[in-house]
Design a protein around this motif. Structure first.
Motif, PDB file in Angstrom:
ATOM      1  N   ILE A  75       3.882  28.079 -46.777  1.00 28.40           N
ATOM      2  CA  ILE A  75       2.775  27.200 -46.371  1.00 28.40           C
ATOM      3  C   ILE A  75       2.555  26.086 -47.399  1.00 28.40           C
ATOM      4  N   ILE A  76       2.491  26.493 -48.677  1.00 28.79           N
ATOM      5  CA  ILE A  76       2.173  25.488 -49.703  1.00 28.79           C
ATOM      6  C   ILE A  76       3.274  24.448 -49.813  1.00 28.79           C
ATOM      7  N   THR A  77       4.496  24.921 -49.913  1.00 29.41           N
ATOM      8  CA  THR A  77       5.595  23.957 -50.036  1.00 29.41           C
ATOM      9  C   THR A  77       5.658  23.069 -48.803  1.00 29.41           C
ATOM     10  N   GLY A  78       5.504  23.744 -47.640  1.00 29.29           N
ATOM     11  CA  GLY A  78       5.571  23.002 -46.386  1.00 29.29           C
ATOM     12  C   GLY A  78       4.514  21.922 -46.320  1.00 29.29           C
ATOM     13  N   SER A  79       3.260  22.299 -46.676  1.00 21.64           N
ATOM     14  CA  SER A  79       2.195  21.310 -46.530  1.00 21.64           C
ATOM     15  C   SER A  79       2.387  20.177 -47.536  1.00 21.64           C
ATOM     16  N   LEU A  80       2.865  20.583 -48.727  1.00 21.88           N
ATOM     17  CA  LEU A  80       3.134  19.541 -49.736  1.00 21.88           C
ATOM     18  C   LEU A  80       4.159  18.532 -49.220  1.00 21.88           C
ATOM     19  N   SER A  81       5.229  19.080 -48.695  1.00 20.28           N
ATOM     20  CA  SER A  81       6.293  18.166 -48.287  1.00 20.28           C
ATOM     21  C   SER A  81       5.880  17.371 -47.058  1.00 20.28           C
ATOM     22  N   THR A  82       5.080  18.007 -46.175  1.00 17.93           N
ATOM     23  CA  THR A  82       4.600  17.253 -45.017  1.00 17.93           C
ATOM     24  C   THR A  82       3.782  16.063 -45.482  1.00 17.93           C
ATOM     25  N   ARG A  83       2.882  16.342 -46.430  1.00 16.43           N
ATOM     26  CA  ARG A  83       2.022  15.269 -46.894  1.00 16.43           C
ATOM     27  C   ARG A  83       2.849  14.161 -47.563  1.00 16.43           C
ATOM     28  N   LEU A  84       3.798  14.629 -48.346  1.00 14.77           N
ATOM     29  CA  LEU A  84       4.649  13.673 -49.043  1.00 14.77           C
ATOM     30  C   LEU A  84       5.385  12.777 -48.038  1.00 14.77           C
ATOM     31  N   LYS A  85       5.886  13.471 -47.002  1.00 12.29           N
ATOM     32  CA  LYS A  85       6.642  12.719 -46.004  1.00 12.29           C
ATOM     33  C   LYS A  85       5.767  11.700 -45.291  1.00 12.29           C
ATOM     34  N   LYS A  86       4.545  12.147 -44.996  1.00 16.65           N
ATOM     35  CA  LYS A  86       3.625  11.223 -44.330  1.00 16.65           C
ATOM     36  C   LYS A  86       3.356  10.019 -45.211  1.00 16.65           C
ATOM     37  N   GLN A  87       3.160  10.356 -46.482  1.00 17.74           N
ATOM     38  CA  GLN A  87       2.897   9.257 -47.414  1.00 17.74           C
ATOM     39  C   GLN A  87       4.055   8.275 -47.434  1.00 17.74           C
ATOM     40  N   VAL A  88       5.238   8.859 -47.463  1.00 21.12           N
ATOM     41  CA  VAL A  88       6.422   8.002 -47.508  1.00 21.12           C
ATOM     42  C   VAL A  88       6.496   7.135 -46.258  1.00 21.12           C
ATOM     43  N   THR A  89       6.306   7.790 -45.091  1.00 18.07           N
ATOM     44  CA  THR A  89       6.371   7.035 -43.844  1.00 18.07           C
ATOM     45  C   THR A  89       5.313   5.940 -43.844  1.00 18.07           C
ATOM     46  N   TYR A  90       4.120   6.345 -44.278  1.00 18.04           N
ATOM     47  CA  TYR A  90       3.008   5.404 -44.245  1.00 18.04           C
ATOM     48  C   TYR A  90       3.276   4.225 -45.164  1.00 18.04           C
ATOM     49  N   SER A  91       3.720   4.559 -46.368  1.00 13.20           N
ATOM     50  CA  SER A  91       3.944   3.431 -47.281  1.00 13.20           C
ATOM     51  C   SER A  91       5.136   2.598 -46.840  1.00 13.20           C
ATOM     52  N   ARG A  92       6.078   3.268 -46.189  1.00 10.43           N
ATOM     53  CA  ARG A  92       7.207   2.487 -45.698  1.00 10.43           C
ATOM     54  C   ARG A  92       6.751   1.520 -44.618  1.00 10.43           C
ATOM     55  N   GLN A  93       5.896   2.028 -43.730  1.00  9.05           N
ATOM     56  CA  GLN A  93       5.365   1.156 -42.676  1.00  9.05           C
ATOM     57  C   GLN A  93       4.586   0.009 -43.289  1.00  9.05           C
ATOM     58  N   ARG A  94       3.769   0.371 -44.258  1.00 10.47           N
ATOM     59  CA  ARG A  94       2.969  -0.667 -44.919  1.00 10.47           C
ATOM     60  C   ARG A  94       3.877  -1.686 -45.565  1.00 10.47           C
ATOM     61  N   GLU A  95       4.891  -1.171 -46.190  1.00  7.86           N
ATOM     62  CA  GLU A  95       5.796  -2.062 -46.897  1.00  7.86           C
ATOM     63  C   GLU A  95       6.482  -3.003 -45.910  1.00  7.86           C
ATOM     64  N   THR A  96       6.896  -2.424 -44.768  1.00  3.33           N
ATOM     65  CA  THR A  96       7.533  -3.249 -43.745  1.00  3.33           C
ATOM     66  C   THR A  96       6.585  -4.361 -43.330  1.00  3.33           C
ATOM     67  N   ARG A  97       5.330  -3.951 -43.107  1.00  2.00           N
ATOM     68  CA  ARG A  97       4.352  -4.918 -42.645  1.00  2.00           C
ATOM     69  C   ARG A  97       4.141  -6.001 -43.697  1.00  2.00           C
ATOM     70  N   VAL A  98       3.925  -5.525 -44.918  1.00  2.00           N
ATOM     71  CA  VAL A  98       3.642  -6.478 -45.993  1.00  2.00           C
ATOM     72  C   VAL A  98       4.826  -7.410 -46.211  1.00  2.00           C
ATOM     73  N   SER A  99       6.024  -6.825 -46.178  1.00  2.00           N
ATOM     74  CA  SER A  99       7.166  -7.699 -46.464  1.00  2.00           C
ATOM     75  C   SER A  99       7.426  -8.655 -45.311  1.00  2.00           C
ATOM     76  N   ALA A 100       7.130  -8.202 -44.081  1.00  2.00           N
ATOM     77  CA  ALA A 100       7.284  -9.111 -42.950  1.00  2.00           C
ATOM     78  C   ALA A 100       6.293 -10.268 -43.077  1.00  2.00           C
ATOM     79  N   LEU A 101       5.071  -9.917 -43.420  1.00  2.00           N
ATOM     80  CA  LEU A 101       4.044 -10.962 -43.572  1.00  2.00           C
ATOM     81  C   LEU A 101       4.395 -11.879 -44.733  1.00  2.00           C
ATOM     82  N   TYR A 102       4.910 -11.241 -45.802  1.00  2.00           N
ATOM     83  CA  TYR A 102       5.280 -12.041 -46.972  1.00  2.00           C
ATOM     84  C   TYR A 102       6.385 -13.028 -46.618  1.00  2.00           C
ATOM     85  N   ALA A 103       7.372 -12.477 -45.855  1.00  2.00           N
ATOM     86  CA  ALA A 103       8.499 -13.331 -45.478  1.00  2.00           C
ATOM     87  C   ALA A 103       8.008 -14.546 -44.711  1.00  2.00           C
TER      88      ALA A 103
END
Lengths: 909, 230
Positions: free
Chosen positions: A493-521
């Motif tokens: 449970i602990i490892t799973g929830s940790l990695s789930t959260r991490l993955k979400k964070q990664v996805t989220y920041s990746r999306q944000r990054e895509t958005r920001v870099s698109a806007l920046y471009a």
């Protein structure tokens, strides 16, 4: 945070005060059946009798006989019959009504939701359009349909109402008429079947029309009206400068989370803010710990903030590690006096583990009142549709339920078991248990929570069944093994929830990054460009690439009509009807088209490119991929793009306007200077000529002595010569400025030019000591002889005019590097430092004690000529006292075939 | 300077502007000239054949046949001196007319004194330089028999080209010589456009002949047109 443009009540109010906007009268009742429609029709009849052009847009009689009676003789716009799911509905024909343009339109049931396929989702949006078109509207509304009272009504009556009207809409009403009857009478009318058609009545009566309910609703309606009267009184007092106790600077802040419960909080805050007549803000804090996980959550957050904005709040998005700290900080900074926060539905244990946010905020509040509102799940989204959220959460689930991780972890477990089983004795059970943790860990790390738990349970079962004595049973002899089992599960449970959260964070920041870099471009692409079509081109390209769709950009032409300016593809999807949608978006400043509440049947989605200066244009997009085309993430990115596009288009427009204004001001200045000059410089010599000539013509006897006659004739000559100079200057200037003048460049000798110029000035110069210093063996100049001569004549003329008679004039010419510098100087009065550059301006004249007549064009002409030659001209004061004007011309090497060819070869000897 | 008897010379005025014609007629008649006036180019050509003027004053901007064309057709059969009246904007036309054979030009607006001087110079020039081998211009003496040039009594050493220039000027004294004419006469037809040759030689000549090269008294520059010797 991008703020969507919406009707500002103040603006609308201001607009209403003007004559071009319609006035809204709302007939407000506590419940159905109080007689709103009847009262509305009564009032309309009076207007009709007064000669007002009244038209019924839509009145729902609900089969009531007396109401139907009232309708007789009223002009009507026929309703529009619309098919939906096999049934026919009668809807108000908005376009027909707009085309009819009555003075007053009757539109019943303001809160009504239109049939899908209509222009607007809601009827009040239709009404808004009527008002904007300058048509007065009478409408009816029950208090329970008011957005902010929605929760209260639901609490009182236990009936949730889906059809709501935003409060701001009522705020623009110029009149609210409260229709009130006692509850007994209402119930009586209901029983008589006057309210609903029989059959429905009983059910409705039982559920809704209880005296308690009705009284509560009456109170709401009365209170709302009273508050409004209050406000009107107050604004009256304010406008008329009547002193009174004004509300203190209260400020309400509501903390919004990504939960549907927040909507309730927001409405509560709005009510409080209205009551306190205070500003209010809605704040959301993003914390890395609580990163909005699913799409649904993020969407809720956006929706909540949007709701707050719609209700008139200022919305603020923050991010920080400590949510309570951020909230308290902002509250302090913005002088908030009331904080509204929801009581989370967490268990006490959760609070103990994570700390209660409410407690933390209270601890830091320092004199701010905190309102903690207990939350309870709402039955539905209360009139708001959440199909998008549902869609995306389903997708999340689908991702999680993909069978592959489960199969792989099961296979890994089986493989491990096969390998380990023969070595049980050698390894010992403790180590086997340890090794079984391995696949659980790996699964958790790779695929997150669910596969991890699955893997843990599988491992536990396998371990118990195959290794823990008694083997091949699920029973456990040694109770201590239960600890091992618990550890298995916990690790999963602990490892799973940790990695789930991490993955979400990664996805989220990746999306944000895509958005920001698109806007920046995009912003980088358009920042430096100041050509409109280039900016539009890169907007269309960037948006189309980033969002995988086809993009059209529409801007208004000179007549204010929307026109296609840029398309990302060769052929575009803009048909007649699509253009109509875009035009609507442009006119109303609201988005419409596919995926929105307005004109959803359109092919593309249209967003207004809005800035403070108004709507600049419309961006339309048609997504290529069918699936997930209206994901909130993409829409947010799209809105980001549109905001950026609007700003840059606005920037270019403003730059252009500024430039035009400057040019206009400049040409205006020149024109008036020209007129002054014309009237003065042409009239003065004309006056002297005409005067002298008439004097001579009318001389019948010999009045004038020969000297006097000569003087008069000289006057005529001077006047004519002056006019000649003036006309020549004007013509020269005009030719130079028109760009028609072609330089007639040839090789010239500066000494020759100087000589001609001196000869041209003749008499004037002859009386002056003249010093000419021309460097020997100057190279030939490549220039237009006559124009440079003109420059020298003008400079000499100027030097003469601005110096005392008989003072010295100097001319010099020399080569410096590859420039030939020529200077003309006098000993006249110096020019003020600030004016040194101005002397080359058109129609600029120095204030001189000497009576100087001139056009103010001479030096301007010199400057034009010299600059045409690629040279430069400037004025300076000489140390010896006096002014010198210097110009240089570039010197090019000449084809040196002839120089000195015949030196020493003399003739005649 | 020898004053030639020019009184009574017949002058034909070709100008489309009545005001100018009237002014010229009054002024020139006042000075003893016999004046005829016409308003158009073709009429001017016809009249020249019948009236046989000693001098033609020709406006460049005529409504029918252009001034340049009039000069060209006139030159087909007549050597009568032609003085061009032009405005500042017609520089190129003026040069073309001079190249086509016109003798001199006056720019509108002009002073009457200036015009009279040009008329006198043109008439004198038409009378021919005579057989005089020595021509004098104030202190400048050109002795063509001995290829001698002397200023204020001092001999001046000139290169052959310089001498050719001075001789050309002296033979056409008072008349405007265009750049093209000078280049063609001195250097040959291939050099027609090499103005810088001319500029350099004029500069050299002035240094040798003029007391102040910046304020020349003999070799006068006609901006954009050419030179004349006074």
């Amino acid at each position: 945070m991008l703020r969507e443009k919406r009707a500002d009540p103040d603006e609308l109010l201001a607009c209403l005060e003007k004559e071009n906007c319609g006035k809204l009268t709302v007939f407000l009742g506590a419940a159905a059946g109080v007689g709103k429609t009847y009262a509305m029709l009564e009032a309309a009849k009076e207007r009709l009798a007064e000669g007002v052009d009244v038209v019924v847009g839509l009145v729902e009689t609900h089969g009531r006989a007396d109401t139907e009676g009232m309708l007789e003789g009223m002009p009507m716009v026929p309703t529009r019959k619309m098919e939906y799911k096999g049934r026919t509905f009668a809807e108000m024909d908005l376009d027909a009504l707009l085309a009819r343009r009555p003075q007053l339109a009757l539109v019943d049931e303001l809160a009504h939701t239109n049939i899908p396929g209509s222009r607007h989702l809601k009827r009040y949006q239709d009404v808004e359009e009527l008002l904007t078109a300058g048509i007065n509207v009478y409408t009816s509304l029950n208090i329970q349909h008011l957005e902010t009272l929605n929760d209260i009504v639901a609490q009182i009556t236990e009936v949730s109402v889906r059809e709501t009207v935003p409060d701001r809409f009522l705020e623009i009403a110029s009149q609210i008429q409260l229709i009130d009857i006692p509850p007994e009478e209402l119930i009586q009318r209901l029983k008589e079947g006057k309210v609903y058609v029989p059959g429905q009545a009983a059910a409705a009566l039982k559920k809704f029309f209880r005296p308690g309910n009705i009284n509560a609703l009456r109170e709401l309606a009365l209170r709302y009206t009273a508050q409004r009267v209050d406000r009107q009184l107050e604004s009256y007092m304010r406008v008329h400068g009547i002193a009174g106790p004004w509300p203190t600077g209260e400020k309400v802040m509501v903390c919004v989370s990504a939960s549907p419960f927040s909507a309730q909080l927001i409405r509560y805050a709005k009510r409080m803010a209205t009551r306190l007549q205070a500003e209010w803000l809605a704040v959301h804090v993003d914390s890395p710990r609580r990163l909005a996980g699913s799409e649904a959550e993020r969407d809720f957050k956006a929706k909540n903030l949007h709701l707050a904005e719609q209700l008139g709040a200022e919305t603020i998005g923050l991010s920080g590690e400590d949510i309570a700290e951020e909230i308290a900080e902002l509250a302090k900074k913005r002088n908030v006096s009331q904080i509204i926060i929801g009581k989370p539905e967490h268990t006490r244990l959760w609070d103990l583990m994570h700390g209660s946010l409410v407690d933390q905020v209270i601890r830091r509040s320092q004199g701010i009142s905190i309102h903690v509102i207990p939350g309870h799940q709402e039955q539905t989204g209360l009139g708001t549709t959440w199909y998008r959220a549902k869609d995306s959460s389903r997708r999340d689930k689908a991702e999680a339920l993909s069978p592959a991780p489960f199969l792989i972890s099961a296979a890994a477990m089986a493989l491990l078991t096969l390998i380990l089983h023969p070595f049980t004795a050698a390894l010992g059970l403790v180590n086997v248990a340890m090794l079984y943790l391995l696949p659980i860990l790996i699964t958790a790390a790779r695929w997150g929570m669910r596969p991890a738990i699955f893997s843990a349970v599988l491992g536990l079962i396998t371990f118990d069944f195959l290794f823990v004595p008694p083997v091949l049973t699920f029973t456990v002899d040694d109770v201590r093994y239960l600890i091992t089992f618990v550890i298995f599960l916990l690790v999963g449970i602990i490892t799973g929830s940790l990695s789930t959260r991490l993955k979400k964070q990664v996805t989220y920041s990746r999306q944000r990054e895509t958005r920001v870099s698109a806007l920046y471009a995009l912003s980088r692409d358009i920042a430096a460009v100041d050509k409109l079509n280039e900016v539009l081109e890169s907007i269309a390209r960037n948006v189309a690439d980033s969002l995988d769709g086809q993009v059209v950009l529409l801007l208004p032409n000179e007549k204010g009509k929307l026109e296609l300016q840029q398309s990302s593809a060769q052929d575009n999807f803009l048909t007649e009807s699509e253009l109509a949608v875009a035009t609507w978006v442009f006119e109303r400043g609201q988005k419409a088209g596919r995926g929105t509440e307005t004109l959803g049947a359109a092919e593309g989605l249209y967003l207004p490119m809005a800035t403070e200066q108004g709507t600049q244009g419309v961006l339309g997009i048609r997504f290529k991929t069918g699936e997930g085309q209206f994901e909130p993430e993409r829409l947010r990115l799209l809105e980001g793009f549109v905001g950026l596009a609007a700003m840059s288009i606005n920037r270019i427009k403003l730059t252009e306007q500024a430039r035009q204004a400057q040019t206009l001001a400049e040409s205006e200045r020149l024109r008036s200077a020209l007129f002054n000059s014309l009237s003065h410089d042409l009239r003065t010599p004309l006056a002297s000529i005409i005067g002298a000539v008439t004097g001579l013509l009318e001389e019948t006897q010999a009045v004038f002595s020969p000297e006097a006659r000569r003087d008069l004739l000289k006057t005529i000559l001077f006047g004519a010569e002056r006019m000649n100079r003036f006309v020549n200057n004007l013509l020269d200037m005009a030719r130079l400025e028109s760009g028609l003048l072609k330089l007639n460049k040839d090789w010239c000798d500066i000494q020759d030019i100087v000589g001609v110029a001196i000869g041209r000035l003749g008499e004037q110069l002859a009386s002056r000591p003249l010093s000419i210093r021309i460097q020997p063996d100057l190279p030939m100049l490549e220039a237009d002889f006559m124009l440079i001569e003109q420059v020298l004549v003008n400079l000499l003329d100027n030097a003469l005019k601005y110096s005392e008679p008989e003072s010295k004039i100097s001319i010099s010419a020399q080569v410096r590097v590859n420039r030939m510098e020529t200077t003309v100087s006098n000993l006249g009065q110096g020019i003020p430092q600030a004016d040194l550059a101005k002397v080359f301006d058109k129609f600029y004249r120095l204030n001189s004690p000497l009576q100087v007549s001139g056009t103010g064009l001479g030096l301007a002409i010199c400057k034009e000529i010299i600059e045409l030659h690629g040279g430069k001209i400037w004025a300076s004061n000489t140390p010896a006292g006096g002014v010198e004007i210097t110009f240089y011309l570039p010197v090019n090497p000449i084809p040196d075939k002839v120089l000195g060819r015949e030196e020493g070869d003399s003739a005649g000897n | 300077m020898i004053l030639l008897e020019t009184k009574g010379a017949r002058i034909l005025i070709v100008d489309d502007e009545t005001q100018i014609r009237r002014l010229l007629k009054v002024a020139l008649a006042g000075h003893g000239y016999e004046v005829e006036e016409v308003a158009a180019g073709q009429e001017g050509l016809n009249r020249a054949a019948l009236f046989r003027p000693d001098l033609v004053i020709l406006d460049l901007g005529l409504p029918d046949v252009g001034g340049i064309e009039v000069v060209r057709r006139l030159r087909e059969w007549s050597k009568v001196p032609v003085i061009i009246l032009s405005v500042k904007e017609q520089e190129e036309d003026k040069v073309s007319a001079l190249d086509a054979g016109a003798d001199d030009y006056v720019t509108k607006p002009f002073g009457m004194g200036e015009l009279l001087a040009r008329i006198r110079a043109a008439l004198r020039h038409a009378a021919g330089p005579g057989e005089e081998p020595v021509l004098e211009f104030d202190d400048l003496v050109v002795d063509m028999a001995h290829r001698h040039v002397n200023v204020g009594g001092t001999d001046v050493r000139l290169t052959p080209t310089e001498y050719d220039l001075v001789k050309t000027f002296a033979l056409n004294a008072g008349k405007v010589l265009t750049h093209k004419y000078l280049l063609r006469t001195i250097w040959g037809p291939a050099y027609e456009n090499d103005t810088h040759y001319l500029r350099v030689y004029i500069g050299q000549l002035r240094r040798k002949l003029e007391s102040d090269p910046s304020r020349p008294r003999h070799i006068i520059t006609e901006p954009g047109v050419g030179y004349r010797l006074l």
